[in-house]
Scaffold this motif. Sequence first.
Motif, PDB file in Angstrom:
ATOM      1  N   LYS A 264      30.799  21.866 -10.851  1.00 29.61           N
ATOM      2  CA  LYS A 264      29.498  21.239 -11.127  1.00 29.61           C
ATOM      3  C   LYS A 264      29.368  19.892 -10.429  1.00 29.61           C
ATOM      4  O   LYS A 264      28.296  19.555  -9.901  1.00 29.61           O
ATOM      5  CB  LYS A 264      29.325  21.081 -12.638  1.00 29.61           C
ATOM      6  CG  LYS A 264      29.182  22.414 -13.360  1.00 29.61           C
ATOM      7  CD  LYS A 264      29.168  22.259 -14.875  1.00 29.61           C
ATOM      8  CE  LYS A 264      29.055  23.622 -15.553  1.00 29.61           C
ATOM      9  NZ  LYS A 264      29.116  23.535 -17.025  1.00 29.61           N
ATOM     10  N   LYS A 325      27.763   8.902 -15.578  1.00 31.33           N
ATOM     11  CA  LYS A 325      26.619   9.817 -15.467  1.00 31.33           C
ATOM     12  C   LYS A 325      25.298   9.057 -15.436  1.00 31.33           C
ATOM     13  O   LYS A 325      24.399   9.386 -14.662  1.00 31.33           O
ATOM     14  CB  LYS A 325      26.629  10.823 -16.626  1.00 31.33           C
ATOM     15  CG  LYS A 325      27.711  11.890 -16.508  1.00 31.33           C
ATOM     16  CD  LYS A 325      27.571  12.954 -17.576  1.00 31.33           C
ATOM     17  CE  LYS A 325      26.383  13.858 -17.324  1.00 31.33           C
ATOM     18  NZ  LYS A 325      26.343  15.015 -18.252  1.00 31.33           N
ATOM     19  N   TYR A 329      22.281   9.007 -12.412  1.00 30.77           N
ATOM     20  CA  TYR A 329      20.843   9.218 -12.566  1.00 30.77           C
ATOM     21  C   TYR A 329      20.051   8.023 -12.032  1.00 30.77           C
ATOM     22  O   TYR A 329      19.074   8.176 -11.294  1.00 30.77           O
ATOM     23  CB  TYR A 329      20.494   9.432 -14.041  1.00 30.77           C
ATOM     24  CG  TYR A 329      21.165  10.621 -14.676  1.00 30.77           C
ATOM     25  CD1 TYR A 329      21.407  11.781 -13.952  1.00 30.77           C
ATOM     26  CD2 TYR A 329      21.562  10.593 -16.015  1.00 30.77           C
ATOM     27  CE1 TYR A 329      22.033  12.870 -14.549  1.00 30.77           C
ATOM     28  CE2 TYR A 329      22.197  11.675 -16.605  1.00 30.77           C
ATOM     29  CZ  TYR A 329      22.424  12.803 -15.863  1.00 30.77           C
ATOM     30  OH  TYR A 329      23.050  13.875 -16.444  1.00 30.77           O
ATOM     31  N   LEU A 454      20.492  16.235  -9.076  1.00 28.09           N
ATOM     32  CA  LEU A 454      20.511  15.583 -10.387  1.00 28.09           C
ATOM     33  C   LEU A 454      20.387  16.604 -11.523  1.00 28.09           C
ATOM     34  O   LEU A 454      20.996  16.439 -12.589  1.00 28.09           O
ATOM     35  CB  LEU A 454      19.385  14.552 -10.478  1.00 28.09           C
ATOM     36  CG  LEU A 454      19.572  13.305  -9.605  1.00 28.09           C
ATOM     37  CD1 LEU A 454      18.364  12.383  -9.737  1.00 28.09           C
ATOM     38  CD2 LEU A 454      20.849  12.556  -9.982  1.00 28.09           C
ATOM     39  N   LEU A 455      19.611  17.657 -11.302  1.00 27.12           N
ATOM     40  CA  LEU A 455      19.504  18.713 -12.314  1.00 27.12           C
ATOM     41  C   LEU A 455      20.852  19.394 -12.534  1.00 27.12           C
ATOM     42  O   LEU A 455      21.235  19.709 -13.672  1.00 27.12           O
ATOM     43  CB  LEU A 455      18.451  19.742 -11.888  1.00 27.12           C
ATOM     44  CG  LEU A 455      16.985  19.299 -11.986  1.00 27.12           C
ATOM     45  CD1 LEU A 455      16.066  20.367 -11.393  1.00 27.12           C
ATOM     46  CD2 LEU A 455      16.599  19.011 -13.437  1.00 27.12           C
ATOM     47  N   ARG A 458      23.320  17.186 -14.499  1.00 25.85           N
ATOM     48  CA  ARG A 458      23.061  17.099 -15.940  1.00 25.85           C
ATOM     49  C   ARG A 458      24.012  17.996 -16.719  1.00 25.85           C
ATOM     50  O   ARG A 458      24.302  17.731 -17.897  1.00 25.85           O
ATOM     51  CB  ARG A 458      21.612  17.486 -16.256  1.00 25.85           C
ATOM     52  CG  ARG A 458      20.602  16.380 -16.022  1.00 25.85           C
ATOM     53  CD  ARG A 458      19.208  16.827 -16.434  1.00 25.85           C
ATOM     54  NE  ARG A 458      19.157  17.152 -17.863  1.00 25.85           N
ATOM     55  CZ  ARG A 458      18.937  16.280 -18.830  1.00 25.85           C
ATOM     56  NH1 ARG A 458      18.767  15.003 -18.540  1.00 25.85           N
ATOM     57  NH2 ARG A 458      18.893  16.672 -20.091  1.00 25.85           N
ATOM     58  N   THR A 459      24.493  19.060 -16.094  1.00 27.18           N
ATOM     59  CA  THR A 459      25.409  19.987 -16.773  1.00 27.18           C
ATOM     60  C   THR A 459      26.870  19.555 -16.645  1.00 27.18           C
ATOM     61  O   THR A 459      27.743  20.211 -17.202  1.00 27.18           O
ATOM     62  CB  THR A 459      25.259  21.405 -16.188  1.00 27.18           C
ATOM     63  OG1 THR A 459      25.679  21.410 -14.809  1.00 27.18           O
ATOM     64  CG2 THR A 459      23.804  21.867 -16.253  1.00 27.18           C
ATOM     65  N   TYR A 460      27.134  18.490 -15.916  1.00 23.51           N
ATOM     66  CA  TYR A 460      28.508  17.992 -15.739  1.00 23.51           C
ATOM     67  C   TYR A 460      29.050  17.542 -17.090  1.00 23.51           C
ATOM     68  O   TYR A 460      28.477  16.672 -17.743  1.00 23.51           O
ATOM     69  CB  TYR A 460      28.485  16.840 -14.738  1.00 23.51           C
ATOM     70  CG  TYR A 460      29.805  16.142 -14.532  1.00 23.51           C
ATOM     71  CD1 TYR A 460      30.869  16.786 -13.899  1.00 23.51           C
ATOM     72  CD2 TYR A 460      29.987  14.821 -14.932  1.00 23.51           C
ATOM     73  CE1 TYR A 460      32.072  16.135 -13.683  1.00 23.51           C
ATOM     74  CE2 TYR A 460      31.176  14.157 -14.724  1.00 23.51           C
ATOM     75  CZ  TYR A 460      32.218  14.815 -14.097  1.00 23.51           C
ATOM     76  OH  TYR A 460      33.404  14.157 -13.880  1.00 23.51           O
ATOM     77  N   ASP A 463      31.717  13.337 -20.015  1.00 22.15           N
ATOM     78  CA  ASP A 463      31.045  12.088 -20.354  1.00 22.15           C
ATOM     79  C   ASP A 463      32.092  11.031 -20.674  1.00 22.15           C
ATOM     80  O   ASP A 463      33.305  11.261 -20.514  1.00 22.15           O
ATOM     81  CB  ASP A 463      30.069  12.283 -21.518  1.00 22.15           C
ATOM     82  CG  ASP A 463      30.751  12.900 -22.735  1.00 22.15           C
ATOM     83  OD1 ASP A 463      32.006  12.920 -22.789  1.00 22.15           O
ATOM     84  OD2 ASP A 463      30.031  13.380 -23.630  1.00 22.15           O
TER      85      ASP A 463
END
Length: 497
Positions: A264, A325, A329, A454-455, A458-460, A463
Amino acid sequence: FCVCGGCESGCTDPLADIIKRLQVIGCAKDQRNRLSVWNKLCYAIGGAPYQITGSALGFFLQIYLLDVAQLDPSHASIILFVGRAWDAVTDPTVGFLVSRSRWTRFGRMMPWILLSTPFAVLTYFLIWYVPPFQQGKIIWYLIFYCLFQSMQTCFHVPYSALTMFISNDQKERDSATAYRMMVEVLGTVLGTAIQGQIIGGVFCSCLTQSYLIASGVICIIYVLCAAVLFFGVKEQKDNGRKRSQLLTFRQGLWLVMSHGPYIKLVIGFLFTSLAFMLLEGNFALFITYSLGHRKDFQNILLVIMLSGTLTIPWWQWFLTKFGKKMAVYFGMTWAIPFMILIVCIKSHLIISYLVSVAAGVSVAAAFLLPWSMLPDVVDDFKVRNPDIHGHEALFYSFYVFFIKFASGVSLGISTLSLKFAGYETGSCLQPEAVSLTLKVLVSPVPVVLIAVGLLILRTYPIDEDRRQGNRKLLQEMLDSVTDSDTDSETSALGSSV
């Protein structure tokens, strides 16, 4: 019985002596994880050659092949695409070979860096030489471009993997990465400045000599940086862990591709990097032919790189404060309004400079964040696969493979697009269709690519909580190895007593 380690009569306490020696051993192990500012600077300087040559090639090779070597756009696109594709293929190959390399007295990564340097500088110099024959020029540039990319890979893949071997402490590695990104952005500034200022803003006459001088200066800097890295950084062994069984290439590929967070991260940054590569590869032509700033284009490029350099420390603070993250963004979306603005407004030099300053902020984020997040993925893999060691280079090499392959695709497509638009080699003026094509290549297409990237990111899943959890688990694993070593030392000392 003396417990203070000694007395006036000269007796010594064996237990106190053991404790003291164990404290020295523990302090030595802690000190081994700490990096001095000098170590971090030397490590960071080692990343400059890749960025200096990369920025010179990225910004100037396309326009050099078209207007100085005077190749047909289709031939130039073949050189750019094949060279980048070859470069991409060599990355996992070299990563696989590095992972199988034996430890030497210089380390496992350093011999690759040292031995590849002289061949890299020679082939780089010959890229900027115009051969005295017309037939076969494409073969000349293709051979030396591919050879240089191979030698550069033998330098950069081990250097990238070296991040995992300069310290076991995650904070120290993050700090060293920030130093590295600062110097690498400075490297892009230096590459842009040397190439741009030496050749000036004139592309309509023969500039072979100027390009050779610029390449010679860059080659000298390349050698100096490699020497600083070699003498200033000590590669650490794997803390007493035994490396797992050597893998075949297919097993190594499966090992990397089966780790979800890595996939990802790579795919997300693949799209965002492709956006910035399209911008980089076509920006010199865009400034020259669409905005009409022929005499100022090298200064505008320099402003972008300087802005990126100055904002690297700010991005390091931001990702520490708000998480990586969130930094992704914010950093990537910051560039979008300015990409749109530069093609919507009427050509104006001052506005072009202002937009360049703002765009440099996102360039800094694009430099820093992927290399700051890759060690987190490697750490996550180690936590979930504690019995597999010694394959860090594979993660870095496959990441670079995808990024470079995307770069080759972007350069090939953009050069072919210019051919279809009617680009005239060696001409100071270009048709309106060329200007429109350049606008599309530096604004709408990169914006869409950034949005897609970027979409995906988001699933990465890694955190800040998971990152800190991995850090604690890895520290516990390291402590268990250290405790085992300490027990061995204690037994040996006890036996001697």
